[in-house]
Design a protein around this motif. Structure first.
Motif, mmCIF file in Angstrom:
data_model
loop_
_atom_site.group_PDB
_atom_site.id
_atom_site.type_symbol
_atom_site.label_atom_id
_atom_site.label_comp_id
_atom_site.label_asym_id
_atom_site.label_seq_id
_atom_site.Cartn_x
_atom_site.Cartn_y
_atom_site.Cartn_z
ATOM 1 N N ALA A 219 0.666 -22.577 53.848
ATOM 2 C CA ALA A 219 0.831 -22.924 55.557
ATOM 3 C C ALA A 219 -0.429 -23.155 56.066
ATOM 4 C CB ALA A 219 1.679 -22.111 56.316
ATOM 5 N N VAL A 220 -1.312 -22.096 55.940
ATOM 6 C CA VAL A 220 -2.677 -22.352 56.464
ATOM 7 C C VAL A 220 -3.637 -23.531 56.001
ATOM 8 C CG1 VAL A 220 -4.780 -21.094 56.862
ATOM 9 C CG2 VAL A 220 -2.646 -19.945 57.167
ATOM 10 N N VAL A 221 -3.782 -23.541 54.785
ATOM 11 C CA VAL A 221 -4.362 -24.632 53.995
ATOM 12 C C VAL A 221 -3.872 -25.887 54.442
ATOM 13 C CG1 VAL A 221 -4.746 -25.606 51.710
ATOM 14 C CG2 VAL A 221 -5.230 -23.287 51.892
ATOM 15 N N TRP A 222 -2.515 -25.971 54.486
ATOM 16 C CA TRP A 222 -1.853 -27.227 54.816
ATOM 17 C C TRP A 222 -2.044 -27.993 56.252
ATOM 18 C CZ3 TRP A 222 0.343 -30.657 51.466
ATOM 19 C CH2 TRP A 222 1.185 -31.549 52.193
ATOM 20 N N VAL A 223 -2.322 -27.070 57.293
ATOM 21 C CA VAL A 223 -2.657 -27.558 58.511
ATOM 22 C C VAL A 223 -4.204 -27.764 58.824
ATOM 23 C CG1 VAL A 223 -0.579 -26.690 59.620
ATOM 24 C CG2 VAL A 223 -2.790 -25.310 59.704
ATOM 25 N N VAL A 224 -5.124 -26.974 57.767
ATOM 26 C CA VAL A 224 -6.533 -27.024 57.959
ATOM 27 C C VAL A 224 -6.893 -28.389 57.412
ATOM 28 C CG1 VAL A 224 -8.823 -26.063 57.275
ATOM 29 C CG2 VAL A 224 -6.952 -24.671 58.068
ATOM 30 N N TYR A 225 -6.491 -28.702 55.942
ATOM 31 C CA TYR A 225 -6.972 -30.017 55.358
ATOM 32 C C TYR A 225 -5.838 -30.425 54.440
ATOM 33 C CZ TYR A 225 -7.789 -26.694 51.312
ATOM 34 O OH TYR A 225 -7.666 -25.681 50.303
ATOM 35 N N VAL B 49 -3.822 -21.238 46.657
ATOM 36 C CA VAL B 49 -4.751 -21.995 47.433
ATOM 37 C C VAL B 49 -5.594 -23.063 46.380
ATOM 38 C CG1 VAL B 49 -7.043 -22.113 48.695
ATOM 39 C CG2 VAL B 49 -5.318 -20.312 48.901
ATOM 40 N N LEU B 50 -5.730 -22.624 45.309
ATOM 41 C CA LEU B 50 -6.369 -23.979 44.466
ATOM 42 C C LEU B 50 -5.328 -24.694 43.769
ATOM 43 C CD1 LEU B 50 -8.536 -21.351 42.135
ATOM 44 C CD2 LEU B 50 -9.467 -22.916 44.014
ATOM 45 N N TRP B 51 -4.169 -24.297 43.544
ATOM 46 C CA TRP B 51 -3.307 -25.141 42.790
ATOM 47 C C TRP B 51 -2.827 -26.354 44.037
ATOM 48 C CZ3 TRP B 51 1.949 -26.745 43.121
ATOM 49 C CH2 TRP B 51 2.231 -27.498 41.915
ATOM 50 N N VAL B 52 -2.468 -25.602 45.172
ATOM 51 C CA VAL B 52 -1.748 -26.726 46.315
ATOM 52 C C VAL B 52 -2.905 -27.810 46.566
ATOM 53 C CG1 VAL B 52 -2.484 -25.571 48.426
ATOM 54 C CG2 VAL B 52 -0.640 -26.637 48.425
ATOM 55 N N THR B 53 -4.276 -27.369 46.321
ATOM 56 C CA THR B 53 -5.294 -28.248 46.804
ATOM 57 C C THR B 53 -5.614 -29.428 45.668
ATOM 58 O OG1 THR B 53 -6.425 -26.737 48.167
ATOM 59 C CG2 THR B 53 -7.782 -28.691 47.475
ATOM 60 N N LEU B 54 -5.524 -28.859 44.176
ATOM 61 C CA LEU B 54 -6.001 -29.727 43.125
ATOM 62 C C LEU B 54 -4.895 -30.461 42.569
ATOM 63 C CD1 LEU B 54 -8.669 -27.476 41.865
ATOM 64 C CD2 LEU B 54 -9.062 -29.137 43.369
ATOM 65 N N VAL B 55 -3.636 -29.913 42.352
ATOM 66 C CA VAL B 55 -2.553 -30.323 41.861
ATOM 67 C C VAL B 55 -1.427 -30.896 42.759
ATOM 68 C CG1 VAL B 55 -0.841 -29.894 40.062
ATOM 69 C CG2 VAL B 55 -3.024 -28.784 40.174
ATOM 70 N N TYR B 56 -1.026 -30.004 43.633
ATOM 71 C CA TYR B 56 0.067 -30.344 44.764
ATOM 72 C C TYR B 56 -0.301 -31.857 45.529
ATOM 73 C CZ TYR B 56 3.961 -30.672 47.852
ATOM 74 O OH TYR B 56 4.928 -31.346 48.654
ATOM 75 N N THR B 57 -1.370 -31.607 46.015
ATOM 76 C CA THR B 57 -1.800 -32.699 47.040
ATOM 77 C C THR B 57 -1.975 -34.129 46.316
ATOM 78 O OG1 THR B 57 -4.100 -32.139 47.002
ATOM 79 C CG2 THR B 57 -2.826 -31.359 48.937
ATOM 80 N N VAL C 81 -4.345 -29.856 34.764
ATOM 81 C CA VAL C 81 -5.105 -29.153 35.803
ATOM 82 C C VAL C 81 -4.610 -27.624 35.934
ATOM 83 C CG1 VAL C 81 -5.751 -29.662 38.148
ATOM 84 C CG2 VAL C 81 -5.378 -31.625 36.896
ATOM 85 N N THR C 82 -3.624 -27.532 35.931
ATOM 86 C CA THR C 82 -3.232 -26.020 36.020
ATOM 87 C C THR C 82 -3.995 -25.168 34.909
ATOM 88 O OG1 THR C 82 -1.145 -26.727 36.880
ATOM 89 C CG2 THR C 82 -1.410 -24.224 36.007
ATOM 90 N N LEU C 83 -4.081 -25.640 33.451
ATOM 91 C CA LEU C 83 -4.670 -25.095 32.628
ATOM 92 C C LEU C 83 -6.006 -24.848 33.022
ATOM 93 C CD1 LEU C 83 -3.722 -26.483 29.118
ATOM 94 C CD2 LEU C 83 -3.221 -24.363 30.000
ATOM 95 N N VAL C 84 -6.754 -25.660 33.735
ATOM 96 C CA VAL C 84 -8.352 -25.606 33.958
ATOM 97 C C VAL C 84 -8.317 -24.535 34.937
ATOM 98 C CG1 VAL C 84 -10.310 -26.706 35.216
ATOM 99 C CG2 VAL C 84 -8.906 -28.028 33.478
ATOM 100 N N ILE C 85 -7.431 -24.630 36.179
ATOM 101 C CA ILE C 85 -7.553 -23.598 37.222
ATOM 102 C C ILE C 85 -7.177 -22.176 36.679
ATOM 103 C CG2 ILE C 85 -6.342 -22.712 39.387
ATOM 104 C CD1 ILE C 85 -5.402 -25.583 39.710
ATOM 105 N N VAL C 86 -6.237 -21.963 35.640
ATOM 106 C CA VAL C 86 -5.766 -20.803 35.216
ATOM 107 C C VAL C 86 -6.933 -20.208 34.477
ATOM 108 C CG1 VAL C 86 -4.184 -19.434 33.620
ATOM 109 C CG2 VAL C 86 -3.523 -20.971 35.429
ATOM 110 N N TYR C 87 -7.571 -21.026 33.498
ATOM 111 C CA TYR C 87 -8.800 -20.489 32.797
ATOM 112 C C TYR C 87 -9.855 -20.148 33.367
ATOM 113 C CZ TYR C 87 -6.977 -21.368 27.994
ATOM 114 O OH TYR C 87 -6.436 -21.209 26.890
#
Length: 426
Positions: A55-61, A140-148, A385-391
């Motif tokens: 929710a915070v990340v969503w309204v910020v950027y 935070v990383l996943w909603v930024t790099l994958v979801y959006t 991309v999830t693999l990259v984040i998790v590693y």
């Protein structure tokens, strides 16, 4: 575009937003009931912390990245947060539903609830063994790099939606939410590894009434999820509402039939899981198929997902609470079956401009091809991309709690409390 407020549509979208937000606590009950007593709080907290971070990340950027389309190669991949930081001073004419008279901030809130539940769904693959701090950073990383990027690509005209010959029909999130989360759950589970005792000892749900309560509340919230995705209180929302009633109902019957034939029992866990499978499958098709299509999609999803949840034992990956078997498989089933059952000739039916009827309604195979391509692109992008984040998290923060913590119970070690007085004795 001039903006004229429609109070009826706005009131409906505020209600729909509240319904979708309810789905994440509902998911906490659904997942929490499925784990063992010693890890129920951790499982539920993984859903609740997602509300806070996303929710915070969503309204910020993040809203700008998903829905503020811009030109150029980068703009085709994601939008731009420029001018959307904090969401102050943004004109209502930029609302996703400006033509329906729904204010910008209402639509931001509605889309925030989608992002929240999508990230929370992934946690079902990771029960009993993941550090809570690592999960928090991952959200935070996943909603930024994958979801959006996926949301931008499918719903905002970005690059991910341009691989297919006709627009991919995804009314409420078959690709953006369910395939996306399911592929991510598979990638994370493969890197995280199996739980101690997986395949050798039973991991029985500790509270089946919680599971059924969670499924009931998910179904209730899903009316906002699907019917709200029309962005208006109109006949198309009514079609989505009806399909969201009948598809889960018949999916539950299909799942229970499989259980009865295969195992000799129709279980409460099967009923709850069948409902969710039907909800997942009808999500992308909610306003683009007629009643017969909704019944067919629900039945097929219930049967297919009932068998798919066993794949983890065959292939040896520990998808703890069947995110892959229900959300990835169910999302793929629903997305692809649109290519057979799409019925876009009704005046009250929504579809992207340029989409075609399905194979069974005289449209040929072109839309089917687009649906397959859309599902495939979503799977590949999310998984890689999830693999990259998790590693990256594995080699910085670390992923797993210690074996002693896993055996004793993750609740007390990670949160300093237990759900039940006797939990640390189990």
């Amino acid at each position: 575009m001039d903006f004229t407020l429609d109070t009826g549509n706005t009131a409906w979208m505020i209600v729909a937003t509240a319904l979708v937000l309810l789905m994440t606590p509902a998911l906490a009950f659904f997942y929490g009931g499925m784990v063992r007593t010693k890890s129920v709080l951790n499982m539920m907290m993984m859903s609740f912390i997602t509300i806070g971070t996303v929710a915070v990340v969503w309204v910020v950027y993040a809203y700008g990245l998903a829905f503020n389309g811009s030109s150029g190669l980068l703009g085709n991949f994601v939008g731009s947060p420029k001018g959307f930081f904090g969401l102050n001073g943004v004109s209502d004419s930029t609302s996703l539903a400006a033509s329906a008279g729904v204010p910008f901030l209402v639509m931001v809130a509605f889309q925030a609830t989608f992002a929240i539940i999508t990230v929370a769904l992934i946690s079902g693959s990771l029960a009993d063994r993941l550090k809570f701090s690592t999960w928090t950073v991952f959200t935070v990383l996943w909603v930024t790099l994958v979801y959006t990027p996926v949301a931008h690509g499918v719903w905002d005209g970005g690059l991910l939606g341009s691989f297919s010959p006709t627009p991919v029909i995804d009314f409420a999130g078959g690709t953006v939410v369910h395939i996306n989360a399911g592929a991510a759950g598979l990638a994370f589970a493969l890197v995280l590894g199996i739980r101690k005792g997986f395949g050798k000892e039973p991991f029985k749900p500790h509270n089946l009434p919680y599971v059924m309560l969670g499924a009931a509340l998910l179904w209730f919230g899903w009316f906002g999820f699907n019917a709200g995705s029309e962005f208006a209180a109109d006949p198309t929302a009514g079609r989505a509402f009806l399909n969201t009633t009948v598809a889960p109902a018949v999916a539950m019957l299909g799942w229970l039939l499989v259980e009865r034939i295969r195992d000799g029992h129709a279980t409460s866990l099967g009923a709850a899981s069948g409902i969710v499978a039907g909800l997942v499958a009808i999500t992308p098709a909610a306003a683009s198929v007629d009643t017969w299509g909704a019944l067919a999609i629900g039945l097929i999803a219930g049967i297919v997902c009932a068998y798919a949840v066993g794949l983890k034992y065959k292939f040896g990956f520990d998808d703890s609470l069947d995110v892959v078997g229900v959300h990835l498989v169910g999302g793929i089933v629903g997305t692809i079956l649109i290519g057979f059952f799409a019925h876009l000739n009704e005046g009250t039916t929504f579809a992207p401009k340029g989409a075609l009827n399905g194979l069974f309604y005289g449209g040929g195979g072109e839309q089917l091809g687009s649906q397959v391509i859309g599902a495939l692109v979503a799977v590949v992008y999310s998984f890689v991309v999830t693999l990259v984040i998790v590693y990256a998290l594995k080699y910085t923060m670390g992923l797993r709690v210690s074996e002693d913590v896993e055996v004793a119970g993750i609740d007390f070690a990670e949160h300093g409390e237990t759900a039940y007085e006797e939990a640390n004795q189990r």
